[in-house]
Design an enzyme around this catalytic site. Structure first.
Site, PDB file in Angstrom:
ATOM      1  N   ILE A 486      23.771  23.904 -44.698  1.00  0.00           N
ATOM      2  CA  ILE A 486      24.805  24.542 -45.511  1.00  0.00           C
ATOM      3  C   ILE A 486      25.979  24.984 -44.662  1.00  0.00           C
ATOM      4  CG2 ILE A 486      25.307  26.486 -47.021  1.00  0.00           C
ATOM      5  CD1 ILE A 486      22.684  26.394 -48.130  1.00  0.00           C
ATOM      6  N   GLY A 487      25.685  25.508 -43.475  1.00  0.00           N
ATOM      7  CA  GLY A 487      26.776  26.154 -42.741  1.00  0.00           C
ATOM      8  C   GLY A 487      27.047  25.544 -41.390  1.00  0.00           C
ATOM      9  N   GLY A 488      26.692  24.277 -41.182  1.00  0.00           N
ATOM     10  CA  GLY A 488      26.932  23.652 -39.878  1.00  0.00           C
ATOM     11  C   GLY A 488      25.703  23.672 -38.990  1.00  0.00           C
ATOM     12  N   SER A 489      24.510  23.806 -39.599  1.00  0.00           N
ATOM     13  CA  SER A 489      23.292  23.936 -38.781  1.00  0.00           C
ATOM     14  C   SER A 489      22.990  22.671 -37.995  1.00  0.00           C
ATOM     15  CB  SER A 489      22.093  24.337 -39.641  1.00  0.00           C
ATOM     16  OG  SER A 489      21.860  23.407 -40.666  1.00  0.00           O
ATOM     17  N   ARG A 528      18.055  31.887 -41.514  1.00  0.00           N
ATOM     18  CA  ARG A 528      16.940  31.540 -40.644  1.00  0.00           C
ATOM     19  C   ARG A 528      17.077  30.212 -39.911  1.00  0.00           C
ATOM     20  NH1 ARG A 528      13.665  27.629 -42.711  1.00  0.00           N
ATOM     21  NH2 ARG A 528      12.012  28.197 -41.272  1.00  0.00           N
ATOM     22  N   THR A 530      19.378  28.326 -37.972  1.00  0.00           N
ATOM     23  CA  THR A 530      19.764  28.190 -36.569  1.00  0.00           C
ATOM     24  C   THR A 530      18.782  28.950 -35.679  1.00  0.00           C
ATOM     25  OG1 THR A 530      22.044  27.952 -37.268  1.00  0.00           O
ATOM     26  CG2 THR A 530      21.683  28.451 -34.941  1.00  0.00           C
ATOM     27  N   GLY A 715      20.440  35.390 -36.968  1.00  0.00           N
ATOM     28  CA  GLY A 715      21.054  34.886 -38.190  1.00  0.00           C
ATOM     29  C   GLY A 715      22.399  35.550 -38.383  1.00  0.00           C
ATOM     30  N   GLU A 718      24.284  36.279 -43.665  1.00  0.00           N
ATOM     31  CA  GLU A 718      24.144  37.244 -44.762  1.00  0.00           C
ATOM     32  C   GLU A 718      24.997  38.499 -44.550  1.00  0.00           C
ATOM     33  OE1 GLU A 718      20.945  36.603 -46.863  1.00  0.00           O
ATOM     34  OE2 GLU A 718      20.612  34.813 -45.694  1.00  0.00           O
TER      35      GLU A 718
END
Lengths: 764, 293
Positions: A486-489, A528, A530, A715, A718
Site C-alpha cells: 500500500i505504501g511503498g513496502s 506492520r 516494513t 511502523g 498510523e
C-alpha cells in the site's frame, strides 16, 4: 540507476530514495487494479441492498429474477451456512463470524441502509440490474437508531434482541445496544483530582468518516468443477480473504487461491470481506467466473467507515503543568454489529503521557449504520482529539507553551501505561523536542493565522509473516512476500534485502505472491509490513546467504564456517582458511547445479517487539470570520519513525495521514436523514480535502531506532492520522477564541459558533 | 436493454427537428458532463441523444459592436481563453471557468450549465447579473428570453417541446463597468456552490449608476435580486448601501437545510458574498484589476 546519496551513514542502501518497483506501471496505467481483471465467459454480479435502516425480512422471492433470460445465479442468506459465535481477527480489529455472515448477506433483519439482501449473476450488467428489480423483498420496517447517545438509551430500538453488555458492572439484566464495557485503571484518580490545582472537564463528539480509498471494492471469482476456487481481489490481506471465504462457505483453505491486485488505497478498510464470498457462491452456482464491483455509492453505504463517538474527558494538573489525574469515557459507534475500535481508542488516549492516576472506560455501541472497519490507528484519533483538546485548554489556562506542557508529562522509557504495558525505548520526548526545534515552530505565526499543536500515539504491530528469496541463474534475486503493497513496502523490502546481500537495489525484484505461492501472512495493517515482513525478508535473505556461503565452501572444499559474506561476495574468513578469489553471487548462481541445485532462502515467524510510534503536529491556520472557512497555511508532522528505510515513503505516510486527519477535522462526516439513510454517499458531498485545499505538509523524521529490529524499523503509517484532529481544533480555538467540541469544523457549524459568540452579525 | 439513438446535428434547425421527433425522450449532448453522469447514475434514459458540437453557431464566440454571442455548446476552456471576452466580462468568464475541474472545462459549456437548471449552477448568477439573453430555436421559430426567466425550478427549464438553446448574448458594456462572481464552497475546488453571487456594475466617478445582482443556490432557481441592485444604484457603494444590498440578498433567500448548508448559513453568506463581489466588481469598473478567486 543512480541514487541520491544515502541519508543514513551506517548503510549503503537503507535511507536512500530509489524509484519504487511498481512505479513505472502505475504512472503508465499498466498496473492492474481489481476491476482490471477479467476472464472469458465471466458474469457480472450485482447486490440488492436494503433501502431501510432497520427492518425485519419477512420473505424474499427471487423467482422472477431467476426466470429472467441471462440470469445465471441468484443468492440470498440461504446460500451461506450459519456460523458459530466465535471471534476472529480482522486486521487490527476483531469480528464475530456469526456477525460476518450476517453482514455480507442479511438474514433475519436488515440493520442499515445498503445492507446486502440478495445478489445476482447475469450475462451483463444491464440484465443483472433488471434482475435486482425483479426480486421481491417483504420488509417489516422497524424503528431505527443512528446516534450513539440515542442507541444507549434504555428505550432505544434494539438491533440485536439478545445482546447483553459484556463486562457491564453490575452484569446486564436485559439486552441493549451496548455490546461491551471495558475499563483501564491505574492509580487513584479521586486522590489525584483532590490534590490538583486545576481540573478541566469537557465533552466532545466526532462523526463517522470513511477511509476514502479511491479504488472501490472489486473482485473476480472462478469456481471450477473440482471444487477449486480462484479469487482476484483488492485487499490488504489476501490470506484473510482466503480465510474468511473458507469459513463462510465451509471450504478448506487449500481449495481457495487468492491473488491480490495492485491496491488503490485501503487505510484499514480492505481488511474485511464484502463481495468475495458472494462472488464465489455465485460462481459455484452458475459454473462461470463472476466479477463484482462496488459503486462509490455502495462503498459509502455498505463498506466500513470509521466510527464516530462521544468522548468525556477530565484532566487534573498542578500549577506547574504536571498532570496528576486523567479520566476518559468513550462511547463508540460499532455500526450494525459489535466490534468498534473502542479498545485501542481507550488505550491510546493517554499513552503519550506519564500520569500516575488514570481511569478509562469504553462502550462499544451498535446502531443502524454500516459495520465499522479499521481506519489508520483505529479509534485513536477520536480519543486523542478529546484528550489533546483538553490538554490545550490546560496549556491556555496555565499560560504554558503547549509543547512544554507536553514535555513536562511526556512518556519515556519505563513509563507504565494505563493498559499495563511498560514502554521500552520510545521517542516521545525526542519528537516533542524535534517539533519545538522545527523550522515551523521557530517561525513566528503569520498575522491573521493561529497555531495549534497536538500529539498522538500508536502501538504498531508485528504478527505473522513469511518471505522467500530466490537466486536466478544470473545471480539476480527475487524477494517474495505476501503483503499487498500500500505504501511503498516493496521498495523498502528490496532496500533491506540489498543491504543484507550487499548487491544493488535494482538486482532485486520484490514480488507479492498469491496465497498458494508463499506461506501465511497477516494483513497489511497495523503499520506492520516494513517492520514484520521486513524482518521475514531479512531472515530469508540471511538464510539465502547461509546457503550461498555453503556453496562457496563446497567450491573451495572448506568448512562453511570458513566463509564470510561481504559486499555481495563469498570470501574466506581468514588466511587460515586458504587463499581463494572471492565468489560473487552471479558466479555462485552459475555453478549452482554442481553445488546442490537451486539457491533459495526462506523465513517464517511470528514477529513481536513492534516499537510504538509518537507524533507531534503543528498547524497554522486562518479562519474567515464571516464564512467560517478555515485555511491551513502551514503544517508540520514530526514523528519518531525508527529508521527511515525509504525516507520518501515514510514522508508520504506522514503527509497522507496528516491530510486524512485534517479532512476528518474540517469537513468529513456521514450525514443521515430522518429515515436513517445516508445523505452524502459520494465524494461531492462527503468532502475529503482536494490538493488545492492544503499546503505541502512538512515532515520531521525523528529516527529513534527500534532495538528489536535489525534495522531499527518502527511502523509509521498510523500515527500521523492521530494528531491532526486536535491540532486543527486547537488552532481554531486559538484563532477565534472559541473552542469547538464537535467535529467536523465545517463552515456552517463554525460560522454559527462564531455568530453565537458575537451578539451582532459581524459586518467588519 | 434500452436502445439509444445517437444523432449528430449539422444545423440548429436539424437539432431542433430531431429534438421534436424524439417526442420528449431527446437529450442534447454538448460536453456531456451532466448528461453522461446522469445516464450512468440511472437518473435519465434518453431515447435519442442529439450531438450539437458540430454546429458552428453553437461552438463559437462572436462580437458585434461590443455585444458578445457565446454558442451554447462552446467549451468553458475556449471561453476562458477568449481575451477580449474575458476583459469585457471577467466575472462571467470566471464563473463559467468554475464549472467542474480543469479536465471537465475542456467539455463543459455555459449552455449545458444553464439547461441542467441547477439552482447552484456557477455560471448562471454571473449571467443573470450580466443581463444575458438566451436564444432558443424551436422546430419552426427562434425566440429569446432573459436568462433569469429561463429556468422554472430545480432541473426544470421553460423550453417547450422541440426547443433547444442556441446561444447566450451579453449586451455591450458602457465604460467604467465591471462584474464579479463569487461562490462559497467548503473546499477550494471540485465542489458545488453553497451560495453564489454575481454582481455587475457601471460607475460614474464614485457613484454606481447601474447594477444587477444574481444570486444562486438559495432558492429553487437562480434569482435576479432587484432590491439589492436598487440599493447599490445611485450610491457611492458606502457602508449603508452595502448593508442594504447585503440585507436584500439575505432577504431574497428561500433556501433549504441540507447536507451542503443550513438555511441560516446560506442566508448569511448571501450577504457576505454580495459585499465581497461588489467590491471586486467596483474595482474592475474603476480599472483596478482584481482576481475574484
Amino acid at each position: 540507476m543512480s541514487n541520491p546519496p544515502t541519508n543514513n551513514p551506517k548503510y549503503k542502501w537503507i535511507g536512500t530514495r530509489p524509484d519504487r518497483p511498481d512505479g513505472a506501471d502505475k504512472v503508465t496505467g499498466r498496473a492492474r487494479f481489481a476491476a482490471d481483471f477479467n476472464l472469458a465467459g465471466q458474469l457480472i454480479g450485482k447486490v440488492l441492498r436494503s433501502p431501510h435502516a432497520h427492518a425485519r425480512i419477512k420473505s424474499i422471492d427471487t423467482s422472477k429474477a431467476e426466470a429472467l433470460a441471462g440470469v445465471k445465479a441468484v443468492v440470498t442468506s440461504r446460500d451461506f451456512p450459519e456460523q458459530p459465535d466465535v471471534i476472529v481477527p480482522a486486521g487490527e480489529m476483531q469480528v464475530n463470524l456469526r456477525d460476518v455472515t450476517r453482514n455480507i448477506m442479511a438474514r433475519e433483519k436488515v440493520l442499515y441502509e445498503g445492507h446486502a439482501v440478495a445478489a445476482v449473476a447475469a450475462t451483463n450488467e444491464a440484465i443483472a440490474k433488471q434482475a435486482l428489480a425483479l426480486i421481491k423483498v417483504n420488509y417489516e420496517v422497524l424503528p431505527h437508531v443512528i446516534d450513539v447517545a440515542a442507541a444507549m438509551k434504555p428505550n432505544a430500538p434494539l438491533l440485536h434482541e439478545h445482546l447483553m453488555t459484556e463486562g457491564a458492572k453490575p452484569a446486564a439484566a436485559r439486552p441493549s445496544n451496548i455490546a461491551k464495557r471495558i475499563e483501564f485503571a491505574k492509580g487513584d484518580t479521586a486522590a489525584g483530582f483532590a490534590k490538583a490545582d486545576v481540573v478541566i472537564e469537557r465533552d466532545y463528539t466526532t462523526q463517522a468518516v470513511h477511509q476514502g480509498y479511491i479504488e472501490p471494492h472489486a473482485t473476480l471469482a472462478s469456481a471450477s468443477e473440482d471444487g477449486q476456487v480462484q479469487i482476484w481481489s483488492t485487499t490488504q490481506g489476501h490470506f484473510q480473504v482466503r480465510g474468511f471465504c473458507a469459513r463462510l462457505l465451509n471450504m478448506e483453505t487449500s481449495q481457495i487461491r487468492v491473488t491480490p491486485s495492485e491496491i488503490g488505497g485501503g487505510f484499514g478498510g480492505k481488511t474485511v470481506v464484502y463481495l468475495e464470498p458472494l462472488a464465489v457462491r455465485l460462481s459455484q452456482k452458475s459454473g462461470k467466473p463472476v466479477k463484482m464491483t462496488m459503486s462509490r455509492d455502495d462503498v459509502f453505504r455498505a463498506s466500513g467507515p470509521a466510527p464516530g463517538a462521544d468522548v468525556h474527558v477530565k484532566i487534573g494538573a498542578m500549577k506547574d503543568g504536571r498532570i496528576v489525574a486523567a479520566e476518559c469515557t468513550v462511547a463508540m459507534q460499532a455500526g450494525a454489529f459489535p466490534g468498534s475500535p473502542v479498545g485501542p481508542a481507550c488505550m491510546c488516549s493517554y499513552a503519550c503521557y506519564d500520569i500516575d492516576n488514570v481511569f478509562i472506560v469504553g462502550y462499544d455501541v451498535v446502531s443502524n449504520r454500516p459495520k465499522v472497519a479499521a481506519y489508520r490507528a483505529p479509534g485513536a484519533p477520536i480519543s486523542s482529539f478529546a484528550v489533546e483538546s483538553t490538554i490545550d485548554l490546560l496549556a491556555q489556562q496555565l499560560k504554558m507553551d503547549p509543547i512544554d506542557l507536553r514535555l513536562k508529562n511526556a512518556a519515556a522509557k519505563g513509563t507504565k501505561t494505563a493498559y499495563g504495558v511498560t514502554f521500552g525505548t520510545i521517542g516521545m520526548v525526542e519528537t516533542l523536542e524535534a517539533a519545538k526545534n522545527s523550522p515551523h515552530y521557530k517561525t513566528p505565526v503569520k498575522p491573521g493565522f493561529a497555531r495549534g499543536v497536538a500529539a498522538g500515539f500508536w502501538f504498531n504491530v508485528g504478527a505473522d509473516s513469511s518471505a522467500a528469496a530466490h537466486v536466478g541463474e544470473d545471480g539476480t534475486v527475487t524477494v517474495i512476500s505476501g503483503n499487498p503493497d500500500i505504501g511503498g513496502s516493496r521498495a523498502s523490502l528490496a532496500l533491506m534485502a540489498a543491504e543484507e546481500l550487499g548487491i544493488d537495489y535494482d538486482k532485486i525484484r520484490p514480488v507479492i505472491a498469491d496465497t498458494a505461492s508463499i506461506g501465511f501472512n497477516f494483513v497489511t495493517g497495523g503499520s506492520r509490513v516494513t517492520f514484520a515482513t521486513g524482518l521475514a525478508v531479512v531472515n530469508s535473505v540471511r538464510d539465502l546467504i547461509r546457503d550461498l556461503k555453503g556453496r562457496a565452501a563446497k567450491t573451495w572444499g572448506v568448512d562453511p564456517e570458513g566463509v564470510i559474506w561481504e559486499n555481495g561476495m563469498a570470501k574466506p574468513a581468514g588466511s587460515n582458511v586458504g587463499t581463494f578469489e572471492p565468489l560473487t553471487i552471479a558466479q555462485l548462481a552459475a555453478t549452482a547445479g554442481k553445488t546442490g541445485g537451486p539457491i533459495n532462502g526462506h523465513a517464517q515467524l511470528n514477529v513481536t517487539g513492534a516499537g510504538p510510534g509518537f507524533g507531534v503536529h503543528i498547524c497554522d491556520l486562518a479562519v474567515d470570520a464571516d464564512t467560517g472557512i478555515v485555511t491551513v497555511g502551514r503544517y508540520t508532522a514530526a514523528q519518531d519513525v525508527g529508521t527511515a528505510i525509504h525516507p520518501s515513503y515514510v514522508e508520504g505516510q506522514l503527509q497522507g495521514g496528516a491530510v486524512q486527519g485534517i479532512g476528518w477535522a474540517l469537513n468529513e462526516e456521514y450525514i443521515y436523514n430522518a429515515q436513517g439513510r445516508l445523505a452524502n454517499p459520494g465524494f461531492l458531498d462527503y468532502r475529503i480535502p482536494v490538493a488545492s485545499d492544503l499546503p505541502m505538509i512538512e515532515t520531521v523524521l525523528v529516527e529513534v531506532p527500534n532495538p528489536t529490529h535489525p534495522y531499527g524499523v518502527r511502523g509509521v503509517g498510523e500515527v500521523p492520522i492521530i494528531p491532526p484532529l486536535a491540532a486543527v481544533a486547537n488552532a481554531v480555538a486559538r484563532s477565534t477564541g472559541i473552542r469547538m467540541y464537535d467535529l467536523p469544523l465545517s463552515p456552517p457549524k463554525l460560522s454559527a459558533a462564531l455568530d453565537a459568540a458575537r451578539p451582532l452579525m459581524a459586518a467588519e | 436493454m434500452t436502445d439509444i439513438l445517437y444523432k449528430v446535428a449539422k444545423t440548429v434547425r436539424e437539432a431542433a427537428s430531431l429534438m421534436a421527433a424524439a417526442k420528449g425522450k431527446g437529450r442534447i449532448l454538448a460536453g456531456g458532463t451532466d448528461l453522461l453522469v446522469q445516464m450512468k447514475a440511472g437518473m435519465v434514459a434518453p431515447g435519442t441523444i442529439i450531438d450539437v458540437k458540430k454546429i458552428p453557431e453553437m461552438v463559437s464566440i462572436t462580437e458585434t459592436k461590443g455585444s458578445y454571442r457565446i454558442g451554447a455548446a462552446t467549451p468553458a476552456a475556449v471561453i476562458g481563453e477568449h481575451k477580449k471576452l474575458k476583459k469585457a466580462w471577467p466575472g462571467v468568464v470566471e464563473a463559467i471557468n468554475l464549472i467542474g475541474s480543469t479536465q471537465v472545462q475542456g467539455r463543459a459549456s455555459a449552455g449545458g450549465n444553464l439547461c441542467n437548471a441547477s439552482p447552484a449552477a456557477d455560471s448562471v448568477p454571473a449571467l443573470v447579473a450580466a443581463g444575458a439573453i438566451v436564444t432558443i430555436q424551436g422546430p419552426k421559430t427562434r425566440r429569446t428570453v432573459p436568462v433569469e426567466k429561463f429556468t422554472s425550478g430545480p432541473g426544470k427549464t421553460t423550453l417547450k417541446a422541440g426547443e433547444i438553446v442556441v446561444s447566450l448574448t451579453l449586451p455591450a458594456r458602457p465604460k467604467a463597468s465591471g462584474d464579479a462572481y463569487l461562490r462559497l464552497i467548503p473546499r477550494t475546488e471540485m465542489d458545488i456552490a453553497v451560495v453564489g453571487v454575481g454582481v455587475s456594475l457601471t460607475m460614474k466617478g464614485d457613484t454606481c449608476v447601474s447594477a444587477r445582482v444574481g444570486l444562486g443556490a438559495v432558492a429553487p432557481t437562480v434569482l435576479l435580486v432587484e432590491a439589492a441592485a436598487k440599493a447599490l444604484t445611485g450610491s457611492k457603494l458606502d457602508a449603508t448601501a452595502l448593508d442594504a444590498a447585503a440585507n436584500a440578498c439575505s432577504a431574497a433567500c428561500r433556501p433549504i437545510d441540507d447536507k451542503r448548508g443550513t438555511i441560516r448559513y446560506r442566508t448569511k453568506i448571501a450577504g457576505v458574498l454580495l459585499r465581497r463581489a461588489t467590491a471586486i466588481a467596483a474595482d474592475r469598473a474603476r480599472g483596478i484589476s482584481k482576481q475574484g478567486h
